[in-house]
Design an enzyme around this catalytic site. Structure first.
Site, PDB file in Angstrom:
ATOM      1  N   SER A 281       0.861  -1.180   0.000  1.00  0.00           N
ATOM      2  CA  SER A 281       0.000   0.000   0.000  1.00  0.00           C
ATOM      3  C   SER A 281       0.895   1.226   0.000  1.00  0.00           C
ATOM      4  CB  SER A 281      -0.889   0.019   1.247  1.00  0.00           C
ATOM      5  OG  SER A 281      -1.534   1.275   1.408  1.00  0.00           O
TER       6      SER A 281
ATOM      7  N   TYR B 209      -3.138  -0.959  10.231  1.00  0.00           N
ATOM      8  CA  TYR B 209      -2.936  -1.175   8.794  1.00  0.00           C
ATOM      9  C   TYR B 209      -1.526  -0.770   8.381  1.00  0.00           C
ATOM     10  CZ  TYR B 209      -3.923  -0.937   3.758  1.00  0.00           C
ATOM     11  OH  TYR B 209      -3.899  -1.109   2.389  1.00  0.00           O
TER      12      TYR B 209
END
Length: 276
Positions: A145, A158
């Site tokens: 990401s 995350y």
């Protein structure tokens, strides 16, 4: 060994939707037999399998929940056995959580870390062992990401999982280099994989002023980069993390002077999905 000697067989995790599905189809179009895992949608998995078969390639699939850690390696091993070999492995499974660190329960923290990092470690380890045993080199691509590079308010668990996955990717690149195996990451920015049913516009037509290119990306745009990194053309690329984000990561300096209010302090990402 020549850069094209590795088997034309690939495994993609989380391919019942989104980036995983687009990647599985792109690899099949490039001439790979493709095995894949799925989690959320049995119908989506069937559609992915049908698309691969329509391209004249063999496929195999298996349900996988990467929080069930003991099941991870056996699923990868079974898929490789069904394909008869392994040349490319794409780790794509991931879920998100919107919660500040001080408000995150340990159970939620553990769920994110197990799904995005611990389960990924076991899948990647199994794939690496299979590629080493094959003796023909290969490719590993890890979907991380943009938040493996840059933190975001409310994304503590995350970000921790994706930062860790990025570090694991770079370490594997060094450790597997002697076997002719390249290992790279793709770090997507905002990718329009979960548009509402009433949204008929193409993602490129939905304004995103804070992204230099002005819009979100598509799953196919991520799959295209993964497909390149899985190809012989990327034979001299390893240990890299490719930001595929429309320039989002370059906006840090502008944010300090151009963000006009405190709205960014609010968690805005709703829901989770098991497959980036």
């Amino acid at each position: 060994m020549a850069p094209s000697d590795y088997p034309r067989a690939a495994i993609v995790t989380g391919a019942d939707q989104g980036i995983g599905r687009a990647t599985a189809i792109a690899l099949a179009r490039a001439g790979f037999d493709v095995g894949f895992t799925w989690h959320d949608s049995e119908a989506g998995a069937a559609n992915t399998a049908a698309a691969i078969t329509a391209l004249g390639r063999r496929t195999a699939s298996s349900w996988l929940d990467t929080t069930d850690l003991p099941s991870c390696a056996p699923v990868i091993e079974k898929l490789a056995a069904n394909l008869g070999s392994l040349g490319v492995f794409v780790n794509n499974v991931g879920i998100g959580l919107n919660s500040s660190v001080v408000d995150t329960s340990y159970s939620d923290w553990q769920r994110i870390l197990d799904t995005n990092l611990n389960g990924a470690f076991l899948c990647l380890q199994a794939a690496a062992k299979l590629l080493i045993a094959g003796g023909s080199g290969g490719r590993i691509v890890v979907v991380t990401s943009i938040h493996a590079h840059q933190p975001r308010f409310g994304f503590g668990a995350y970000c921790a999982s994706k930062f860790g996955l990025d570090g694991l990717t770079k370490t594997l690149a060094v450790e597997l280099s002697e076997h002719g195996i390249t290992v790279n990451a793709v770090a997507p920015g905002e990718i329009a994989t979960h548009l509402g049913p009433d949204e008929t516009r193409h993602p490129h037509d939905i304004p995103r002023p804070g992204i230099p290119l002005g819009h979100a990306g598509t799953a196919d745009e991520i799959a295209g980069v993964i497909n390149f990194l899985a190809s012989p053309a990327a034979s001299y690329v390893t240990g890299a993390s490719w930001e595929v984000d429309g320039g989002m990561a370059q906006m840090g300096a502008q944010a300090s002077s151009h963000v006009a209010n405190n709205d960014w302090r609010q968690a805005t990402r709703k829901g989770t999905s098991n497959g980036d």
